[in-house]
Scaffold this motif. Structure first.
Motif, short mmCIF file in Angstrom:
data_model
loop_
_atom_site.label_atom_id
_atom_site.label_comp_id
_atom_site.label_asym_id
_atom_site.label_seq_id
_atom_site.Cartn_x
_atom_site.Cartn_y
_atom_site.Cartn_z
N UNK A 132 40.08 -35.86 -98.26
CA UNK A 132 41.02 -35.07 -97.48
C UNK A 132 41.25 -33.73 -98.16
N UNK A 133 41.06 -32.66 -97.41
CA UNK A 133 41.25 -31.31 -97.96
C UNK A 133 41.80 -30.41 -96.86
N UNK A 179 43.45 -37.67 -102.77
CA UNK A 179 42.92 -39.02 -102.62
C UNK A 179 44.11 -39.94 -102.34
N UNK A 180 43.89 -41.07 -101.65
CA UNK A 180 45.02 -41.85 -101.14
C UNK A 180 45.75 -42.71 -102.16
N UNK A 181 45.46 -42.56 -103.45
CA UNK A 181 46.17 -43.33 -104.47
C UNK A 181 47.63 -42.92 -104.52
N UNK A 182 48.52 -43.86 -104.36
CA UNK A 182 49.96 -43.59 -104.34
C UNK A 182 50.47 -43.23 -105.74
N UNK A 183 51.49 -42.36 -105.77
CA UNK A 183 52.15 -42.03 -107.02
C UNK A 183 53.64 -42.25 -106.84
N UNK A 184 54.37 -42.09 -107.93
CA UNK A 184 55.82 -42.27 -107.90
C UNK A 184 56.50 -40.97 -108.32
#
Length: 320
Positions: free
Chosen positions: A168-169, A187-192
């Motif tokens: 995704x860009x 990238x779809x990795x979730x963060x907090x």
């Protein structure tokens, strides 16, 4: 230095600051319409396009009217264009408050509703509302052209950097709040996100991303001096191991207090090919994300042009 490099203008912070401060405020007026759109990860839908004459919103559809707003910096005017006609108003206003009043009146003639908010955002020293900013403004055509030239040249390099990324860009464009030109890979990795900061900022930190951009004042990201006109880059969340990395271009360096890799404009101008230097800077940042944050190297295809792809079968090895 090549002719191409010499075409890159000299940018002086003191000379440009009055105009960048003014334009940053007035582009927020039309920028507010983008907040009515469905939220796109990282605010990718809000950016202003860098056009051959200035900065333009995407098309908006409100109350049965389709319209866009073009800040024509090279002409010192704003064009509101809709399916009902178009109207032009001057950017040479006496104040931000004067511009806002004129914009709302002109938009109304086309059936375009007023922006839903009149707040000035992401500018700590600014008054809270457009109507409150009565500081006298003087339009400077030379500064406006320099501003556009910087955005235009930086966008050219950033679009070349972004092209081969498979994830995704969002499109390269100017974030109207902070007034920086942004190119971001997600990238779809979730963060907090941390507990501090406004909601818009924390919502931009819900996923991992790599951001490379251009700013007239890199203090917008928390560090640097007022003279830091140039390219910036960072990785979210910030991994360890960035201090000792190379950033692809002579003059580019890691600034730990700001959490940014910075490539000053003057260093960029000195490069044999400034456009290629922007690509090299961006590639070095992504390489750092691969090495220190586990980003996948195979999300980037070879960098080729459309003619190459029209004449070669898929999977044909690319010769450097």
């Amino acid at each position: 230095m090549s002719e191409h490099a010499e075409a890159w203008p000299v940018l002086d912070h003191a000379e440009l600051a009055p105009m960048t401060e003014y334009v940053n405020r007035v582009v927020q007026v039309a920028g507010k319409y983008s907040l009515d759109e469905p939220f796109e990860v990282g605010w990718g839908n809000i950016v202003l396009e860098v056009t051959p004459r200035g900065l333009c919103t995407p098309p908006f559809r409100r109350d049965g009217v389709t319209f866009s707003v073009h800040y024509r910096l090279l002409d010192g005017e704003v064009v509101i264009e809709s399916d009902r006609g178009s109207r032009t108003l001057s950017l040479a206003r006496t104040s931000v408050a004067d511009f806002y009043a004129a914009f709302c009146e002109t938009a109304g003639q086309l059936g375009v509703p007023h922006p839903r908010s009149d707040r000035i955002c992401e500018i700590p020293q600014a008054p809270p509302h457009f109507e409150d900013d009565g500081v006298e403004r003087v339009w400077d055509a030379r500064s406006a052209r320099l501003m556009w030239e910087a955005f235009d040249r930086a966008a050219d390099g950033l679009e070349a950097w972004q092209a081969p990324f498979l994830g995704h860009r969002p499109r390269v464009g100017v974030m109207w709040g902070g007034f920086d030109l942004s190119a971001t890979r997600w990238r779809p990795d979730r963060t907090a996100p941390g507990p501090e900061g406004p909601p818009f900022q924390r919502n931009a930190q819900l996923h991992e991303y790599v951001s490379v951009g251009f700013s007239f004042d890199n203090t917008h990201s928390g560090g640097g001096s007022p003279l830091d006109i140039g390219m910036y880059a960072y990785i979210w969340p910030q991994p360890k191991g960035l201090a000792d990395r190379s950033w692809g271009v002579e003059g580019a360096a890691w600034h730990p207090d700001a959490g940014l890799a910075l490539l000053p404009w003057e260093a960029l101008r000195r490069a044999p090919d400034p456009r290629a230097a922007i690509v090299a800077f961006g590639d070095a940042v992504y390489d750092a994300a691969v090495a220190t944050a586990g980003w996948p190297a195979d999300l980037v295809d070879p960098r080729v042009d459309g003619w190459y792809m029209s004449e070669h079968q898929p999977g044909t090895p690319v010769r450097s």
